[in-house]
Design a protein around this motif. Structure first.
Motif, mmCIF file in Angstrom:
data_model
loop_
_atom_site.group_PDB
_atom_site.id
_atom_site.type_symbol
_atom_site.label_atom_id
_atom_site.label_comp_id
_atom_site.label_asym_id
_atom_site.label_seq_id
_atom_site.Cartn_x
_atom_site.Cartn_y
_atom_site.Cartn_z
ATOM 1 N N LYS A 160 0.850 -1.206 0.000
ATOM 2 C CA LYS A 160 0.000 0.000 0.000
ATOM 3 C C LYS A 160 0.876 1.243 0.000
ATOM 4 O O LYS A 160 1.945 1.249 0.614
ATOM 5 N N LEU A 199 -6.099 2.648 5.739
ATOM 6 C CA LEU A 199 -6.699 1.307 5.659
ATOM 7 C C LEU A 199 -7.443 0.887 6.928
ATOM 8 O O LEU A 199 -8.622 0.533 6.876
ATOM 9 N N LYS A 258 -9.154 -10.224 7.823
ATOM 10 C CA LYS A 258 -8.955 -8.946 7.140
ATOM 11 C C LYS A 258 -7.472 -8.716 6.862
ATOM 12 O O LYS A 258 -7.106 -8.241 5.788
ATOM 13 N N ARG A 318 -6.571 -10.790 3.919
ATOM 14 C CA ARG A 318 -7.150 -10.320 2.664
ATOM 15 C C ARG A 318 -6.492 -9.035 2.155
ATOM 16 O O ARG A 318 -6.191 -8.918 0.972
ATOM 17 N N TYR A 319 -6.266 -8.089 3.044
ATOM 18 C CA TYR A 319 -5.789 -6.789 2.583
ATOM 19 C C TYR A 319 -4.270 -6.681 2.543
ATOM 20 O O TYR A 319 -3.730 -5.894 1.784
#
Ligand SMILES: Nc1ncnc2c1ncn2[C@@H]1O[C@H](COP(=O)(O)OP(=O)(O)O)[C@@H](O)[C@H]1O
Ligand SMILES: [Mg+2]
Lengths: 246, 212
Positions: free
Chosen positions: A95, A103, B128, B131-132
């Protein structure tokens, strides 16, 4: 004053190894506590138990009013209120800087996107990195990474911050910028901070209290002035004289 | 050889079609099942981890042909009638999924544990964080070995021939025994396999370069 973090007879084992030995500790809301001690003494372990990254085997550990050793406690709920800054930054490598900050507020707090972005940009501005918003973590320096990591933690609006040697992996010329940001964070009156560091000058500036650990035990727990002027524990004295000579 | 090809064109093409279909189905489902078991192998819950491990170790260590025969012979006996194509494709899917699970698990383990810790420290659930943060990073470690698994899958689909799955290998056997042009037949069969596997190989290499 009520307490933010309270260890009651906490024991932590890694297999057979007794890493935290009967820890009793109370940290009040708003306090800034610096944790020092030789390598391998259990500083990281102690700070990582506070947000449940390490589990404890015995005793009680009450964080923000909830016992994290209790099976019914929702650890994710506690972690929202407890920010952690790591020695090696651990920015999300997939990211960009802005997304690193946005996030968790988005997917954990369900923060409104517009507000989230506004907050993230404001935080980046605070840590002096607004122009790096769209860089990937691999494209910024260590000191910049750590400042982004602090901004990322602050985006969750934590009540408590844990810093585990936040400047130990940094080149010397980058340390001051990061310490400056940490100093600002701890100066906010309602923020509780536990900081593991070897930066004694910095500790003298920000700490209300200093805790000295060795071999998994808390050997000294004093106000800053008392600790630096005349520590009672012999090992703490030796440690201080060694580290200050450097 | 040209004559052999043209006079048996429809048999070759039909075999090619079934091989392609079986491969695509097995690829799709083994990717899903394999990824699920890979995640099971790394969850905090120990019981789930054991289930993941057992699945992978069992199906990775039994010959594909045995798994396929099991579905072809045993399942119809007790549960439901299935044809050779279905049995072969299920066998192929399960066998491949065990290898894909290992590949994906290794990819997940290559991601710095600090990434998961940072995500969890912000209050994200394990799922989560996966997944992220973790899976998107694991993906790039997984691409090259996954390409190998896909190529193996296509080659292994020849197991359908043993259970009358009407695939390329099955048709090849039939044509060879009718025409006695054994060598030429299997050369043509080999070329048809290459038509599927070479593009996969090249595409994976391309993807790998793009991600690097
Ligand atoms: N995951 C682990 N497994 C086993 N032993 C560990 C683990 N983490 C830390 N230890 C041991 O616990 C002790 C305390 O480690 P740590 O808390 O990292 O110390 P410090 O941060 O003060 O250097 C050390 O002896 C270390 O080897
Ligand atoms: Mg440490």
């Amino acid at each position: 004053m009520s307490s933010m973090i309270e260890f009651r007879n906490v024991q932590k084992y890694y297999g057979e190894f007794h890493a935290l030995k009967d820890i009793n500790l109370e940290i009040d809301k708003g306090e800034t506590v610096v944790l020092i001690g030789p390598s391998g003494s259990g500083k990281s372990t102690l700070s990582r138990t506070v947000n449940g990254l390490e589990t404890i085997q015995e005793g009680q550990l009450i964080v923000n009013g909830r016992d994290i050793a209790d099976k019914t406690t929702d650890i994710n709920r506690i972690r929202r209120d407890v920010g952690m800054v790591f020695q090696h930054f651990n920015l999300y490598a997939n990211k960009d800087v802005l997304e690193n900050i946005m996030l968790a507020p988005r997917i954990v707090l369900k923060m409104n996107e517009e507000e989230n972005k506004k907050q993230a940009m404001a935080l980046l501005d605070q840590v002096g990195l607004a122009d790096k918003a769209h860089n990937m973590p691999s494209q910024i320096s260590g000191g910049q990474k750590q400042r982004v990591a602090i901004a990322r933690s602050l985006a969750m609006k934590p009540r408590c911050m844990l810093f585990d040697e936040p400047t130990s992996a940094l080149d010397p010329e980058m340390i001051d910028d990061v310490l400056g940001v940490i100093k600002y964070v701890t100066s906010q009156s309602d923020m509780t901070s536990l900081i593991v560091t070897h930066e004694m000058g910095f500790a003298q500036e920000v700490a209300n209290r200093v805790i000295f650990m060795a071999d998994g035990q808390v050997l000294e727990d004093d106000s800053k002035d008392k600790f630096f002027d005349h520590p009672t524990n012999e090992r703490a004295r030796q440690f201080l004289s060694k580290i200050i000579k450097h | 050889m040209i004559h052999l090809l043209t006079s048996n064109w429809s048999a070759f093409i039909s075999g090619f079609g079934w091989t392609l279909l079986s491969s695509i189905l097995a690829l799709f489902f083994s990717l899903i099942i394999g990824s699920l078991f890979a995640i099971l192998e790394v969850v905090p819950n120990k019981a789930l981890r054991i289930i993941g491990n057992v699945y992978v170790e069992i199906f990775r260590n039994i010959p594909l042909l045995v798994i396929t025969m099991f579905f072809y012979l045993v399942i119809p006996l007790y549960i439901v009638k299935i044809n050779g194509f279905t049995a072969g494709t299920i066998g192929l899917t399960i066998y491949t999924s065990a290898f894909i699970a290992e590949t994906v698990r290794a990819g997940i383990n290559s991601v710095d544990p600090g990434q998961m810790e940072a995500a969890r420290s912000q209050g994200m659930t394990f799922w989560k964080a996966m997944r992220y943060i973790v899976l998107p990073q694991a993906f790039k470690y997984v691409i090259p070995p996954l390409g190998n698994q896909f190529v193996n899958l296509v080659k292994n689909s020849s197991v359908l021939a043993f259970v009358a799955g009407f695939d390329l290998m099955y048709q090849g056997n039939a044509i060879a025994s009718q025409t006695f042009e054994t060598v030429n037949t299997y050369v043509i069969v080999g070329i048809f396999y290459l038509i599927i596997t070479l593009p996969i190989s090249y595409y994976m290499q391309h993807l790998e370069k793009k991600l690097a």
